[in-house]
Design a protein around this motif. Structure first.
Motif, PDB file in Angstrom:
ATOM      1  N   ALA A  53      -6.384  -1.050   6.838  1.00 41.79           N
ATOM      2  CA  ALA A  53      -4.923  -0.985   6.858  1.00 41.79           C
ATOM      3  C   ALA A  53      -4.367  -0.655   5.474  1.00 41.79           C
ATOM      4  O   ALA A  53      -3.333   0.010   5.352  1.00 41.79           O
ATOM      5  CB  ALA A  53      -4.337  -2.302   7.360  1.00 41.79           C
ATOM      6  N   GLN A  54      -5.044  -1.104   4.420  1.00 47.64           N
ATOM      7  CA  GLN A  54      -4.593  -0.773   3.078  1.00 47.64           C
ATOM      8  C   GLN A  54      -4.728   0.727   2.815  1.00 47.64           C
ATOM      9  O   GLN A  54      -3.801   1.367   2.307  1.00 47.64           O
ATOM     10  CB  GLN A  54      -5.381  -1.559   2.028  1.00 47.64           C
ATOM     11  CG  GLN A  54      -4.870  -1.307   0.608  1.00 47.64           C
ATOM     12  CD  GLN A  54      -5.670  -2.046  -0.448  1.00 47.64           C
ATOM     13  OE1 GLN A  54      -6.889  -2.158  -0.361  1.00 47.64           O
ATOM     14  NE2 GLN A  54      -4.982  -2.563  -1.467  1.00 47.64           N
ATOM     15  N   ALA A  55      -5.859   1.300   3.174  1.00 46.58           N
ATOM     16  CA  ALA A  55      -6.063   2.736   2.985  1.00 46.58           C
ATOM     17  C   ALA A  55      -5.057   3.542   3.796  1.00 46.58           C
ATOM     18  O   ALA A  55      -4.488   4.535   3.311  1.00 46.58           O
ATOM     19  CB  ALA A  55      -7.486   3.116   3.365  1.00 46.58           C
ATOM     20  N   GLU A  56      -4.815   3.130   5.036  1.00 52.20           N
ATOM     21  CA  GLU A  56      -3.854   3.841   5.871  1.00 52.20           C
ATOM     22  C   GLU A  56      -2.452   3.768   5.275  1.00 52.20           C
ATOM     23  O   GLU A  56      -1.700   4.754   5.284  1.00 52.20           O
ATOM     24  CB  GLU A  56      -3.871   3.268   7.287  1.00 52.20           C
ATOM     25  CG  GLU A  56      -5.152   3.581   8.052  1.00 52.20           C
ATOM     26  CD  GLU A  56      -5.235   2.838   9.370  1.00 52.20           C
ATOM     27  OE1 GLU A  56      -5.907   3.343  10.274  1.00 52.20           O
ATOM     28  OE2 GLU A  56      -4.625   1.734   9.489  1.00 52.20           O
TER      29      GLU A  56
ATOM     30  N   PRO B 247       0.801  -1.232   0.000  1.00 48.49           N
ATOM     31  CA  PRO B 247       0.000   0.000   0.000  1.00 48.49           C
ATOM     32  C   PRO B 247       0.834   1.281   0.000  1.00 48.49           C
ATOM     33  O   PRO B 247       0.484   2.251  -0.687  1.00 48.49           O
ATOM     34  CB  PRO B 247      -0.836  -0.124   1.280  1.00 48.49           C
ATOM     35  CG  PRO B 247      -0.946  -1.584   1.520  1.00 48.49           C
ATOM     36  CD  PRO B 247       0.358  -2.169   1.055  1.00 48.49           C
ATOM     37  N   GLU B 248       1.918   1.297   0.767  1.00 47.91           N
ATOM     38  CA  GLU B 248       2.749   2.504   0.809  1.00 47.91           C
ATOM     39  C   GLU B 248       3.296   2.844  -0.580  1.00 47.91           C
ATOM     40  O   GLU B 248       3.422   4.026  -0.935  1.00 47.91           O
ATOM     41  CB  GLU B 248       3.892   2.324   1.799  1.00 47.91           C
ATOM     42  CG  GLU B 248       3.499   2.389   3.259  1.00 47.91           C
ATOM     43  CD  GLU B 248       2.859   1.094   3.781  1.00 47.91           C
ATOM     44  OE1 GLU B 248       2.421   1.066   4.938  1.00 47.91           O
ATOM     45  OE2 GLU B 248       2.798   0.098   3.006  1.00 47.91           O
ATOM     46  N   LEU B 249       3.616   1.816  -1.373  1.00 46.41           N
ATOM     47  CA  LEU B 249       4.140   2.058  -2.717  1.00 46.41           C
ATOM     48  C   LEU B 249       3.041   2.525  -3.673  1.00 46.41           C
ATOM     49  O   LEU B 249       3.300   3.294  -4.595  1.00 46.41           O
ATOM     50  CB  LEU B 249       4.817   0.798  -3.255  1.00 46.41           C
ATOM     51  CG  LEU B 249       6.106   0.384  -2.541  1.00 46.41           C
ATOM     52  CD1 LEU B 249       6.672  -0.891  -3.150  1.00 46.41           C
ATOM     53  CD2 LEU B 249       7.147   1.508  -2.586  1.00 46.41           C
ATOM     54  N   ILE B 250       1.814   2.050  -3.451  1.00 48.15           N
ATOM     55  CA  ILE B 250       0.689   2.535  -4.258  1.00 48.15           C
ATOM     56  C   ILE B 250       0.506   4.039  -4.033  1.00 48.15           C
ATOM     57  O   ILE B 250       0.388   4.817  -4.986  1.00 48.15           O
ATOM     58  CB  ILE B 250      -0.608   1.785  -3.904  1.00 48.15           C
ATOM     59  CG1 ILE B 250      -0.484   0.296  -4.219  1.00 48.15           C
ATOM     60  CG2 ILE B 250      -1.798   2.398  -4.652  1.00 48.15           C
ATOM     61  CD1 ILE B 250      -1.654  -0.534  -3.726  1.00 48.15           C
TER      62      ILE B 250
END
Length: 295
Positions: free
Chosen positions: A103-106, A65-68
């Motif tokens: 957690a993905q959104a965060e 997610p952080e890379l997205i």
């Protein structure tokens, strides 16, 4: 009979959509370049950019997610760099299915925040919306600034100008380069402020085989490219360098005298690959690259 987007391809779709627009306020540069340019004050013009990343197109379901989030913002910053500008304020729109893990959104917002801090960007707000199907998309609206009247456009190239790229190409997607690249703001600002500026510039997102013809057409030029001069990432062929896309390097043109000087500077990552030609000449044949709707 209905005409599908697929039958037209991205370039033709954009031309038809832009033809429907009638701006009510004056713009220095409207649709068709990496950013729009609008007057601000005696010192600066404002740059306007919006960009979107979509699951299954720009990243996969299992991407960190952080890379997205990082990529979502970095793509827009790369377009600000291509105009010779500095990024300023961003609005983030998240579209996500309600069953996705928070957690993905965060994680996405952590990635956005980290890149924003790196480039001094303020996240000014945005929007969230649920999707009626399982999926994820992030839109970024970004403002920037550039010295008044000095934005570098796609349309400034002239016959005889040397075509350069700012780094090796190919293999970024499905590798990790499309997620971890650093927008070329620093290089673009150096070229703007410390030497003869590029005559034309854009960022490489859809592949050299697609983006170079776009820039040449905007400059009313043909082009010649030496395939052997195209810098390739390790393990990549010239064909991949032409067609893979997602490189986010700068594609630029320089006057011959400027190119001779700057390309000798070992501190500047500039690789001459060809020249612009009169529009009556035949361009080099390039194949590959990415166009939405028909890819």
């Amino acid at each position: 009979m209905p005409v599908s987007l697929r039958s037209l391809g991205e370039n033709a779709v954009l031309q038809r959509l832009i033809a429907t627009l009638h701006p009510a306020c004056p713009m220095t540069v409207g649709p068709g370049d990496d950013c729009a340019v609008v007057p601000r004050d005696a010192e600066w013009d404002t740059l306007l950019k919006t960009d979107v990343v979509v699951e299954g197109i720009h990243f996969t379901r299992d991407t960190q997610p952080e890379l997205i989030g990082r990529k979502a913002l970095a793509r827009a910053v790369s377009d600000i760099a291509a105009m010779g500008g500095l990024p300023e304020h961003a609005l983030i729109t998240l579209l996500i299915h309600p069953e996705r893990d928070i957690a993905q959104a965060e994680g996405i917002y952590r990635g956005i925040s980290a890149l924003a801090a790196q480039f001094g960007i303020s996240i000014a707000g945005g929007e969230t919306s649920s999707l009626p199907y399982d999926g994820l998309a992030i839109n970024v609206a970004l403002t920037g600034k550039v010295e008044r009247g000095r934005a570098i456009l796609r349309s400034g190239g002239k016959p005889g100008d040397v075509i350069c790229v700012s780094g090796p190409l190919g293999g970024s997607y499905p590798g990790t380069g499309h997620l971890t690249f650093t927008p070329r703001v620093e290089l673009a600002r150096h070229l703007m402020l410390h030497g003869p500026r590029p005559t034309a510039m854009m960022d490489l997102s859809d592949g050299l085989a697609v983006d170079l013809p776009r820039m040449a057409a905007a400059s009313s030029c043909a082009f010649r490219v030496d395939p052997n001069a195209i810098p390739c990432n390790p393990g990549c062929s010239v064909e991949q360098a032409l067609s893979d896309g997602e490189d986010y390097e700068l594609l630029l043109t320089l006057s011959p005298a400027t190119a001779e000087s700057l390309c000798r500077d070992s501190e500047l990552p500039l690789y001459p690959i060809g020249t612009l030609c009169p529009p009556t000449d035949e361009s080099s044949h390039l194949s590959g690259g990415w166009q939405h709707f028909i890819a």
